[in-house]
Design a protein around this motif. Structure first.
Motif, PDB file in Angstrom:
ATOM      1  N   LEU A  74     -12.526 -24.668   8.922  1.00  0.00           N
ATOM      2  CA  LEU A  74     -11.384 -25.031   8.099  1.00  0.00           C
ATOM      3  C   LEU A  74     -10.285 -25.674   8.948  1.00  0.00           C
ATOM      4  O   LEU A  74      -9.650 -26.650   8.523  1.00  0.00           O
ATOM      5  CB  LEU A  74     -10.841 -23.803   7.371  1.00  0.00           C
ATOM      6  N   ASP A  75     -10.038 -25.133  10.159  1.00  0.00           N
ATOM      7  CA  ASP A  75      -9.072 -25.755  11.067  1.00  0.00           C
ATOM      8  C   ASP A  75      -9.442 -27.214  11.325  1.00  0.00           C
ATOM      9  O   ASP A  75      -8.581 -28.101  11.356  1.00  0.00           O
ATOM     10  CB  ASP A  75      -9.031 -25.015  12.412  1.00  0.00           C
ATOM     11  N   LEU A  76     -10.746 -27.452  11.542  1.00  0.00           N
ATOM     12  CA  LEU A  76     -11.193 -28.806  11.855  1.00  0.00           C
ATOM     13  C   LEU A  76     -10.996 -29.748  10.664  1.00  0.00           C
ATOM     14  O   LEU A  76     -10.565 -30.897  10.842  1.00  0.00           O
ATOM     15  CB  LEU A  76     -12.668 -28.790  12.277  1.00  0.00           C
ATOM     16  N   THR A  77     -11.275 -29.266   9.452  1.00  0.00           N
ATOM     17  CA  THR A  77     -11.060 -30.127   8.281  1.00  0.00           C
ATOM     18  C   THR A  77      -9.577 -30.429   8.090  1.00  0.00           C
ATOM     19  O   THR A  77      -9.207 -31.553   7.713  1.00  0.00           O
ATOM     20  CB  THR A  77     -11.635 -29.483   7.007  1.00  0.00           C
ATOM     21  N   GLU A  78      -8.696 -29.449   8.359  1.00  0.00           N
ATOM     22  CA  GLU A  78      -7.256 -29.682   8.257  1.00  0.00           C
ATOM     23  C   GLU A  78      -6.804 -30.700   9.297  1.00  0.00           C
ATOM     24  O   GLU A  78      -5.983 -31.592   9.017  1.00  0.00           O
ATOM     25  CB  GLU A  78      -6.497 -28.372   8.432  1.00  0.00           C
ATOM     26  N   LEU A  79      -7.339 -30.572  10.504  1.00  0.00           N
ATOM     27  CA  LEU A  79      -6.982 -31.509  11.575  1.00  0.00           C
ATOM     28  C   LEU A  79      -7.436 -32.923  11.227  1.00  0.00           C
ATOM     29  O   LEU A  79      -6.717 -33.900  11.502  1.00  0.00           O
ATOM     30  CB  LEU A  79      -7.609 -31.051  12.894  1.00  0.00           C
ATOM     31  N   MET A  80      -8.607 -33.049  10.611  1.00  0.00           N
ATOM     32  CA  MET A  80      -9.087 -34.368  10.197  1.00  0.00           C
ATOM     33  C   MET A  80      -8.173 -34.968   9.122  1.00  0.00           C
ATOM     34  O   MET A  80      -7.950 -36.177   9.077  1.00  0.00           O
ATOM     35  CB  MET A  80     -10.518 -34.268   9.677  1.00  0.00           C
ATOM     36  N   THR A  81      -7.621 -34.110   8.260  1.00  0.00           N
ATOM     37  CA  THR A  81      -6.669 -34.591   7.252  1.00  0.00           C
ATOM     38  C   THR A  81      -5.423 -35.148   7.918  1.00  0.00           C
ATOM     39  O   THR A  81      -4.942 -36.235   7.572  1.00  0.00           O
ATOM     40  CB  THR A  81      -6.292 -33.459   6.283  1.00  0.00           C
ATOM     41  N   LEU A  82      -4.872 -34.405   8.902  1.00  0.00           N
ATOM     42  CA  LEU A  82      -3.694 -34.893   9.623  1.00  0.00           C
ATOM     43  C   LEU A  82      -3.993 -36.203  10.348  1.00  0.00           C
ATOM     44  O   LEU A  82      -3.150 -37.103  10.414  1.00  0.00           O
ATOM     45  CB  LEU A  82      -3.223 -33.843  10.633  1.00  0.00           C
ATOM     46  N   THR A  83      -5.204 -36.312  10.875  1.00  0.00           N
ATOM     47  CA  THR A  83      -5.595 -37.538  11.578  1.00  0.00           C
ATOM     48  C   THR A  83      -5.658 -38.718  10.613  1.00  0.00           C
ATOM     49  O   THR A  83      -5.162 -39.809  10.911  1.00  0.00           O
ATOM     50  CB  THR A  83      -6.964 -37.340  12.255  1.00  0.00           C
ATOM     51  N   SER A  84      -6.256 -38.493   9.445  1.00  0.00           N
ATOM     52  CA  SER A  84      -6.354 -39.579   8.464  1.00  0.00           C
ATOM     53  C   SER A  84      -4.977 -39.992   7.947  1.00  0.00           C
ATOM     54  O   SER A  84      -4.779 -41.137   7.538  1.00  0.00           O
ATOM     55  CB  SER A  84      -7.246 -39.153   7.295  1.00  0.00           C
ATOM     56  N   GLN A  85      -4.009 -39.056   7.995  1.00  0.00           N
ATOM     57  CA  GLN A  85      -2.639 -39.357   7.574  1.00  0.00           C
ATOM     58  C   GLN A  85      -1.815 -39.998   8.685  1.00  0.00           C
ATOM     59  O   GLN A  85      -0.645 -40.344   8.481  1.00  0.00           O
ATOM     60  CB  GLN A  85      -1.943 -38.071   7.110  1.00  0.00           C
TER      61      GLN A  85
END
Length: 343
Positions: free
Chosen positions: A293-304
Motif C-alpha cells: 500500500l505504501d508503494l501504491t501511494e508513492l506511485m500516486t505522488l509520483t504521477s502527481q
C-alpha cells in the motif's frame, strides 16, 4: 541473458551470461527489466553484511529496485498482463501468513527477497509474483521510477509512520540528502507541514536537498549550535538516512525532549544510555522497507509530480563502475542500471 552476479564476498560482482527465468508456478510473473536501481544495500551485500540474515546461495543476481514490462504470467495471474508497465515491491510475499494479512508485507513469514537471497533484477529479465507487481500507466518510464521500489518506498514508509508526530509548527531534521534522503524530503513536503532542515557533508547533496524542498540546509561540519538554533532547541523527528560514521550520535543529539529518532540507513550502531532515553523520553524507531500500500501511494505522488528521482544512468554492463562511484561518493541521487543502454 546478461546478469550482475555476486560470486564471493568482498569481491566485485561479475557480468555473466545466464539462462532467462521461466514460469514455474501459477502466480509467477516474468518481467523484462527496464531499469534496476543501485542501492548502498548492494554494497553491504557484497561486503557480506546480509549473509547471516538472508543466507543466499552464491552466485546469485543482485538488484532489489526494479521496474519494467511484463512478458509472461502464470495461469492464476489476473492483475497484470504481458505488455503492462510495472514496478516491483522488493519482497515476494505469500499473502497467507498473519503479517501479510495485516498488510505488513516486509515481515512476511515466507518471503523471498530478490537481490538479497534469490536472483534479483540487475539482469535483462527477472521472475517475481503477482503480489509484488504494481501496474502503472504506460507513460511512466522504468528509468524514472525503479529506485522508488526500495529507496523511495523505505523513505516514504518512514515519513508515513512519522506523520502523527509532525503537525504544523513541528520541525524535522533529515540526515543525508542522497538516494534515500532526497525522496524523504519530498515525502515530508507532500505529507506534512513540518519545517525541514537537512544535514549533509556534500555541497552537491545540499543543493539537491534545496531543490527537493528543504527549508534549511547545513553542512555536518558546521557548529551543532546552528542546528539547535534553527530547530528551536531540537527536532521533533530526526530521519537518519545514513546510519553510520557518526550520524547515529548526531541524530540523537539533534532531538528535543520527547523527540523520535527514525533509523533508516544502517551500518553503524545507536548507543544511548538508558537514563538518557528515560529522562528525555526519546524514541528510537526502526524502519524496514514498506508495504504494498505504501508503494501504491508513492506511485500516486509520483504521477502527481510531487515525488521525483534524481538519477544517473549506467549500462548494465557498467554495474561495477557504478558501484565504485557510489562507494566513493561520486554519485548524487540514485544510480540506475539499464540493460542495453548503449546502442
Amino acid at each position: 541473458m546478461k546478469a550482475v552476479r555476486v560470486h564471493e564476498y568482498h569481491r566485485d560482482p561479475r557480468i555473466d551470461e545466464v539462462p532467462e527465468p521461466r514460469i514455474t508456478g501459477p502466480w509467477d510473473v516474468i518481467v523484462k527489466v527496464g531499469a534496476a536501481g543501485l542501492c548502498r544495500t548492494d554494497l553491504h551485500v557484497i561486503e557480506g553484511q546480509w549473509d547471516p540474515i538472508q543466507h543466499p546461495s552464491l552466485p546469485y543476481i543482485l538488484g532489489h529496485e526494479n521496474a519494467g514490462w511484463v512478458t509472461e504470467v502464470g495461469t492464476a495471474v489476473t492483475n497484470v498482463s504481458p505488455g503492462d508497465t510495472v514496478i516491483m515491491h522488493p519482497l515476494v510475499t505469500c499473502g497467507l501468513c498473519l503479517p501479510c494479512r495485516a498488510g505488513q508485507d516486509s515481515h512476511c513469514e515466507n518471503s523471498t527477497f530478490p537481490g538479497l537471497n534469490v536472483d534479483g533484477g540487475m539482469a535483462e529479465f527477472m521472475k517475481t509474483n503477482a503480489r509484488a507487481v504494481v501496474k502503472l500507466d504506460s507513460a511512466m518510464k522504468p528509468t524514472d521510477i525503479a529506485a522508488l521500489a526500495d529507496a523511495g518506498l523505505t523513505a516514504y514508509h518512514a515519513v508515513r509512520k512519522a506523520v502523527p508526530l509532525l503537525p504544523p509548527g513541528s520541525h524535522a531534521v533529515v540526515i543525508g540528502s542522497g538516494g534515500l534522503g532526497h525522496i524523504g524530503i519530498q515525502s515530508l513536503k507532500a505529507l506534512t507541514a513540518a519545517e525541514i532542515t537537512v544535514l549533509d557533508h556534500s555541497e552537491e547533496a545540499l543543493e539537491l536537498a534545496t531543490t527537493s524542498g528543504a527549508d534549511h540546509v547545513l553542512n555536518t561540519a558546521d557548529d551543532a549550535g546552528k542546528l539547535l538554533e534553527i530547530t528551536g532547541g531540537g527536532a521533533h523527528v530526526v530521519f537518519d538516512f545514513v546510519g553510520e560514521n557518526g550520524t547515529e550520535a548526531l541524530g540523537i543529539t539533534a532531538l528535543r525532549n520527547r523527540g523520535s529518532y527514525f533509523s533508516i540507513g544502517y551500518g553503524g550502531a545507536v548507543n544511548v544510555d538508558t537514563i538518557e532515553i528515560i529522562s528525555r523520553e526519546i524514541s528510537v524507531v526502526g524502519n524496514l522497507v514498506g508495504s504494498y500500500l505504501d508503494l501504491t501511494e508513492l506511485m500516486t505522488l509520483t504521477s502527481q509530480g510531487k515525488v521525483s528521482l534524481h538519477t544517473q544512468l549506467y549500462d548494465l554492463e557498467d554495474a561495477v563502475q557504478a558501484m565504485h562511484d557510489l562507494d566513493r561518493g561520486n554519485l548524487v541521487g540514485r544510480g540506475i542500471l539499464v540493460p542495453n543502454l548503449v546502442g
